[in-house]
Design a protein around this motif. Structure first.
Motif, PDB file in Angstrom:
ATOM      1  N   SER A 159      29.124  34.125  42.307  1.00  6.67           N
ATOM      2  CA  SER A 159      30.522  34.525  42.157  1.00  6.67           C
ATOM      3  C   SER A 159      30.628  35.880  41.467  1.00  6.67           C
ATOM      4  O   SER A 159      31.714  36.462  41.373  1.00  6.67           O
ATOM      5  N   TRP A 193      31.100  25.121  44.695  1.00  2.00           N
ATOM      6  CA  TRP A 193      32.539  25.176  44.470  1.00  2.00           C
ATOM      7  C   TRP A 193      32.858  25.929  43.186  1.00  2.00           C
ATOM      8  O   TRP A 193      32.031  26.053  42.278  1.00  2.00           O
ATOM      9  N   THR A 206      40.719  29.064  42.536  1.00  2.00           N
ATOM     10  CA  THR A 206      40.827  29.770  43.825  1.00  2.00           C
ATOM     11  C   THR A 206      40.044  31.070  43.828  1.00  2.00           C
ATOM     12  O   THR A 206      39.308  31.373  44.778  1.00  2.00           O
ATOM     13  N   SER A 207      40.180  31.853  42.761  1.00  2.00           N
ATOM     14  CA  SER A 207      39.489  33.155  42.725  1.00  2.00           C
ATOM     15  C   SER A 207      37.979  32.975  42.660  1.00  2.00           C
ATOM     16  O   SER A 207      37.225  33.710  43.318  1.00  2.00           O
ATOM     17  N   GLN A 209      36.286  30.350  43.776  1.00  2.00           N
ATOM     18  CA  GLN A 209      35.823  29.815  45.058  1.00  2.00           C
ATOM     19  C   GLN A 209      35.690  30.910  46.096  1.00  2.00           C
ATOM     20  O   GLN A 209      34.709  30.971  46.833  1.00  2.00           O
ATOM     21  N   GLN A 210      36.670  31.799  46.144  1.00  2.00           N
ATOM     22  CA  GLN A 210      36.619  32.896  47.111  1.00  2.00           C
ATOM     23  C   GLN A 210      35.444  33.822  46.830  1.00  2.00           C
ATOM     24  O   GLN A 210      34.785  34.299  47.763  1.00  2.00           O
ATOM     25  N   ILE A 213      32.271  32.103  48.104  1.00  2.00           N
ATOM     26  CA  ILE A 213      32.197  32.180  49.566  1.00  2.00           C
ATOM     27  C   ILE A 213      31.677  33.544  49.990  1.00  2.00           C
ATOM     28  O   ILE A 213      30.773  33.649  50.818  1.00  2.00           O
ATOM     29  N   GLY A 214      32.241  34.597  49.392  1.00  2.00           N
ATOM     30  CA  GLY A 214      31.790  35.947  49.724  1.00  2.00           C
ATOM     31  C   GLY A 214      30.335  36.175  49.368  1.00  2.00           C
ATOM     32  O   GLY A 214      29.575  36.775  50.142  1.00  2.00           O
ATOM     33  N   TYR A 238      33.925  25.361  51.136  1.00  4.49           N
ATOM     34  CA  TYR A 238      35.105  25.334  52.012  1.00  4.49           C
ATOM     35  C   TYR A 238      35.718  23.935  52.044  1.00  4.49           C
ATOM     36  O   TYR A 238      36.942  23.775  51.991  1.00  4.49           O
ATOM     37  N   ARG A 241      37.554  23.346  48.919  1.00  2.00           N
ATOM     38  CA  ARG A 241      38.853  24.026  48.916  1.00  2.00           C
ATOM     39  C   ARG A 241      39.892  23.250  49.717  1.00  2.00           C
ATOM     40  O   ARG A 241      41.055  23.151  49.322  1.00  2.00           O
ATOM     41  N   HIS A 309      33.899  26.585  59.465  1.00  2.00           N
ATOM     42  CA  HIS A 309      33.360  27.533  58.482  1.00  2.00           C
ATOM     43  C   HIS A 309      31.849  27.561  58.359  1.00  2.00           C
ATOM     44  O   HIS A 309      31.327  28.296  57.511  1.00  2.00           O
TER      45      HIS A 309
END
Length: 324
Positions: A159, A193, A206-207, A209-210, A213-214, A238, A241, A309
């Protein structure tokens, strides 16, 4: 005054730096020594068997605790002799909690698979620390027919900005890739997660998790562009989320980071689909303590994440969930 103070402050800083380096070396050595002791004491347990073998277990409930033991003829616990498509896990407590690997095995068996499952996760470990253990290479190269080697990095590392994870995680993944090449069909990255309260500076699920993912999709693209082994990202994050709006903190243990039984069950469902290219809806096994209603809901979230995903990278080509 400043001519005297500046060299003094620099000297103090140097002494502090040396002290910190020595402390880091000691801590790292202690971590590795503890890991070696853990591996030695748990060698058979890690491989899905109790220390004294499956046959010593006297009840179905005890037998059911170990992934490669099965209760035969309603009277005896036996090692599952006919094993195929072996799967190997590396990671830490996010993989260990709630015996998630055993759940993966049970899901696979319920869908007609009979895999040998080997769990090499060690509490608090980062992937680069696994590479410092001789047992890691020995296990990977003990056979050349692994269906998948699943790699889970420490929960916050990917992250961070790329400039940071490129110094630790990415080199470790390239080294894992080098070792695994020729011994496994697939490298699977375990997309984890976000924490319930996120991390600095945004402190939101949310931030984080994103960001994860990236990070996972970026490193998958990097290592998947240089090798014949197929690289996949198991989209647990995913699915998490998708389930978060309904379940929220029920997916987490009390610390807001580790998974609850529901969270570990969701992770196992996604890994099952990723490894075997089968729908989570094809399974009919659920963890004790997870109701039929919750199991069906989590299966649906796992299926949606898998269908929409799953990332597969082969020789630099990114594609969806159509793989061998």
């Amino acid at each position: 005054f400043w001519k005297l103070c500046l060299p003094l402050s620099q000297a103090i800083a140097c002494l502090l730096a040396v002290s910190m380096c020595r402390e880091t070396e000691v801590n790292e050595k202690t971590v590795l020594e503890n890991a070696e002791q853990f591996i030695t004491s748990q060698r058979r347990l890690i491989r899905g068997m109790p220390p004294d073998g499956c046959e010593k277990l006297e009840s179905e409930s005890e037998c059911d605790e170990y992934s490669n033991c099965i209760w035969k003829n309603a009277k005896i616990c036996k090692f599952s002799e006919v094993l195929k498509s072996p799967v190997l896990f590396f990671g830490n407590s996010f993989t260990i909690r709630n015996n998630m690997v055993r759940t993966f095995y049970k899901l696979a068996r319920s869908a007609g698979e009979n895999p040998l499952v080997v769990n090499k996760a060690i509490p608090s470990f980062l992937l680069h620390q696994h590479l410092r253990l001789a047992d890691t290479i020995e296990t990977i190269q003990s056979r050349n027919d692994w269906k998948a080697v699943i790699l889970q990095e420490q929960s916050i590392q990917l992250s961070y900005p790329k400039s940071r994870y490129s110094e630790v995680t990415l080199p470790a993944l390239f080294e894992f890739q080098r070792i695994i090449n020729g011994y496994s069909e697939n490298i699977v990255l375990y997309l984890t997660w976000g924490y319930l309260s996120g991390r600095y500076p945004e402190y939101t699920y949310t931030s984080m998790q994103q960001a994860l993912i990236g990070g996972y999709e970026d490193v998958a693209t990097n290592i998947g562009s240089t090798d014949s082994t197929v690289t996949k990202v198991s989209p647990v994050g995913y699915a998490w989320r998708l389930a978060f709006d309904e379940y929220g903190d029920k997916l987490y243990d009390n610390d807001g980071r580790h998974p609850s039984k529901l969270g570990s069950y969701l992770a196992a469902l996604v890994h099952f689909s990723t490894v075997y290219n089968k729908s989570a809806l094809e399974t009919d096994w659920r963890v004790n303590g997870v109701s039929e209603k919750h199991a069906k809901n989590l299966m649906a979230y796992a299926e949606e994440a898998f269908q929409k995903h799953l990332l597969v990278v082969e020789q630099g080509e990114r594609r969806s969930n159509t793989f061998p």
